[in-house]
Enzyme design. Structure first.
Site, PDB file in Angstrom:
ATOM      1  CG  ASP A   2      -2.175  -0.758   1.507  1.00  0.00           C
ATOM      2  OD1 ASP A   2      -2.677  -1.726   0.422  1.00  0.00           O
ATOM      3  OD2 ASP A   2      -2.592  -1.600   1.997  1.00  0.00           O
ATOM      4  CE1 TYR A   3      -2.143   3.979   2.321  1.00  0.00           C
ATOM      5  CE2 TYR A   3      -1.128   3.007   3.874  1.00  0.00           C
ATOM      6  CZ  TYR A   3      -2.364   3.504   3.436  1.00  0.00           C
ATOM      7  OH  TYR A   3      -3.050   3.805   4.249  1.00  0.00           O
ATOM      8  CB  VAL A 218       6.747  14.601   2.591  1.00  0.00           C
ATOM      9  CG1 VAL A 218       7.464  15.633   3.438  1.00  0.00           C
ATOM     10  CG2 VAL A 218       7.199  14.131   1.214  1.00  0.00           C
ATOM     11  CG  LEU A 219       2.763  14.699   6.321  1.00  0.00           C
ATOM     12  CD1 LEU A 219       1.818  15.323   6.764  1.00  0.00           C
ATOM     13  CD2 LEU A 219       3.697  16.500   7.678  1.00  0.00           C
ATOM     14  CG  ASP A 241      18.604  24.427  11.053  1.00  0.00           C
ATOM     15  OD1 ASP A 241      18.948  26.243  11.605  1.00  0.00           O
ATOM     16  OD2 ASP A 241      18.550  24.731  10.001  1.00  0.00           O
ATOM     17  CD  GLU A 296      17.816  28.556  13.349  1.00  0.00           C
ATOM     18  OE1 GLU A 296      18.786  29.431  13.159  1.00  0.00           O
ATOM     19  OE2 GLU A 296      16.883  27.989  12.511  1.00  0.00           O
TER      20      GLU A 296
END
EC number: 2.4.1.18
Length: 586
Positions: A2-3, A218-219, A241, A296
């Site tokens: 999946d995915y 991406v998450l 950062d 930051e």
């Protein structure tokens, strides 16, 4: 699967062991949409290295037969956070890349002795270009191999934990290196894998790729990356950062922030990135409640450090980035007699209620080539010739040493709920920081920290080192960073005096370059008997020993500067002192 995920299962051999042996070199081979064959390093590679004179990195299978087992538990979250910002590779006076082992055995004891309870490790996530200071990441799950093995890093963190030192990772999720041979860029042959396509996916100043935070995979990649560093290595949290670059579509480029709320709310805010940061904080604190997150952010985005349940970003702390800029501006542009006490106090106290700030007088940014540390700005060329106690104390060195101490203590005591120092700056490390590159003939001369300078009793660096240590040890004892914000009772422009109370202590700073005061009245809330706790004029700190530390100071029922009581003290020029009530000290 999946995915869009792919899985390859290779059964164990007859001996029951993995057919892929420890140290084996691996590649992911991808046939792109246009038929091109691409040889890539896995985005999840745990260990990558460069052999010999090879230009590119190799993905190496890391599965040692006897892996390092960490023995010490995570320390409890400190009430007062005193951060020692560190770079493993430069943590040696020798002109080479230093190791995790060197940091473990030689630097951690120094950090403990100096009274810091947290070390923030920079440049740990693998980066092919050493001179990027670790901010152009190529392998997000791999600890940099130029300092040693993953087990060496695990040992470093384990030993730090045994000393009660919290360890933060300087995590870079704001962008990634555009290196397509060693990194994520063009992983599948397109410019949109992991990143936005086109100009939106490129940071014009950093020449790096920008993540697509609306992409589910991406998450998953970034969130699992945070979990990996905590679970696999034992990190206690993160300094995120480049948060300002993440928060806005303009990435802060060519944009100033005045504090007006229209600058923070509108279509220019990257909501996908903001939601990712909220998710990251939620996950980290849910799964690991003792973990610490620091943002930051130079923009001053409101509520970034408020709880998520209140609509905030969920960070524990944010860096007070205006403070070092203010000190640089004052030292560069103003004569000593023109320093504005009100402006200094405003910069140090200008923070939103119940948002915790990490104050610092200087960090690695000020140490980089092209900039100057506070010590170098104050003493400049004379640091090469007049730092020996065997040579006369010149006015430049005397002024520099005194102001260096004053700037750091007032920042520590007034500027926030945490404090940060970059390695070496505690003793006024001379010169600047510059990594080996073509522009300096690949020299390591400035890519090192000369810790031996503070150990040499013939050099004045030891005075600054001793002051920094005692300042931290007294904060550990009295806990002003964990106390409510200070009450500033005085910021006198002509006298150049700042006085405030915090944690039942009285802090008095006389920034006047020449004027001393024999009986200076200072207001206080709490009546009683006080004594000197820290005096920058003490001989152990390179001072002139103009005060008797055995003197006891009694308050009078005489209101002064809106405080019901007051004391009379001697206040010498270019000196700070702070007092504790006698009972509290005992």
């Amino acid at each position: 699967m999946d995915y869009g995920k792919w899985e390859l299962f290779i059964p164990p051999g007859q001996d029951g062991l993995s057919p892929v042996q420890h140290g084996s070199k691996l590649k992911v081979v991808i046939r792109s949409k246009n038929g091109e064959i691409l040889y890539r390093i896995s985005p999840w590679a745990k260990y990558v290295g460069r052999e010999g004179n090879n230009v590119n990195y190799d993905w190496m299978h890391w599965e040692p037969p006897l892996p390092y087992v960490q023995r010490h538990p995570h320390p409890k979250k400190p009430k007062s956070l005193r951060i020692y910002e560190s770079h493993v590779g430069i943590a040696s006076p020798e002109g080479k890349v230093a190791s995790y082992k060197n940091f473990t055995h030689n630097i951690l004891p120094k950090i403990k002795d100096l009274g810091y309870n947290c070390v923030q490790l920079m440049a740990v996530m693998e980066h092919a270009y050493y001179a990027s200071f670790g901010y152009q990441i190529t392998s997000f799950f791999a600890a940099s191999s130029r300092y040693g093995t993953p087990d060496d890093l695990k040992e470093l963190i384990d030993v730090a934990h045994s000393m009660g030192i919290t360890v933060l990772l300087d995590v870079v999720h704001s962008h990634a290196s555009n290196n397509s041979e060693d990194g994520l860029n063009k992983f599948d042959g397109t410019d949109s894998c992991f990143f936005h396509s086109g100009s939106r996916g490129t940071h014009s100043l950093w020449d790096s790729r920008l993540f697509d935070y609306s992409n589910w995979e991406v998450l998953r990649f970034l969130l699992s990356n945070l979990r990996w560093w905590i679970k696999e290595y034992g990190f206690d949290g993160f300094r995120f950062d480049g948060v300002s670059s993440m928060l806005y579509h303009h990435h802060g480029i060519g944009t100033g922030f005045s504090g007006d709320y229209h600058e923070y709310f509108g279509l220019h805010v990257d909501e996908d990135a903001l939601v990712y940061l909220i998710m990251a904080n939620h996950m980290v604190h849910l799964l690991h409640p003792e973990c610490i997150t620091v943002a930051e952010d130079v923009s001053g985005m409101p509520a970034l450090c408020c709880p998520i349940a209140q609509g905030g970003g969920g960070f524990d702390y944010r860096l007070a980035m205006a403070i070092p800029d203010k000190w640089i501006q004052i030292i560069k542009e103003l004569k000593d007699e023109d320093w504005n006490m009100g402006n200094i106090v405003h910069t140090l106290t200008n923070r939103r209620y119940e948002e915790k700030y990490i104050a610092y007088a200087e960090s690695h940014d000020q140490a980089l080539v092209g900039d100057k540390t506070l010590a170098f700005r104050l003493m400049d060329a004379e640091m090469y010739t007049n730092m020996s106690v065997l040579s006369p104390l010149t006015p430049v060195i005397d002024r520099g040493i005194q102001l260096h101490k004053m700037i750091r203590l007032i920042t520590h005591a007034l500027g926030g709920e945490g404090y940060l120092n970059f390695m070496g700056n505690e003793f006024g490390h001379p010169e600047w920081l510059d990594f080996p590159r073509k522009g300096n003939n690949e020299s390591y001369h400035y890519a090192r920290r000369q810790f031996h300078l503070s150990d040499d009793h013939h050099l004045r660096y030891r005075f600054l080192n001793a002051f920094d240590r005692d300042m931290n040890k007294l904060e550990e004892r009295f806990g002003w960073l964990a106390s409510p914000p200070a009450f500033v009772s005085e910021k006198h422009e002509s006298n150049k005096v700042i006085a405030f109370e915090r944690a039942n202590l009285i802090f008095i700073f006389n920034f006047h370059p020449s004027q001393s005061y024999t009986e200076y009245r200072v207001g206080t809330e709490t009546p009683g008997k006080y004594k000197i706790v820290l005096d920058s004029d003490a001989p152990d700190y390179g001072g002139h020993q103009r005060l008797d530390h055995n003197t006891e100071f009694f308050t009078e029922k005489y209101s002064h500067n809106y405080r019901p009581n007051s004391i009379l003290v001697r206040q010498n020029s270019s000196v700070e002192i702070f007092f504790a009530e006698k009972d509290a000290w005992n």
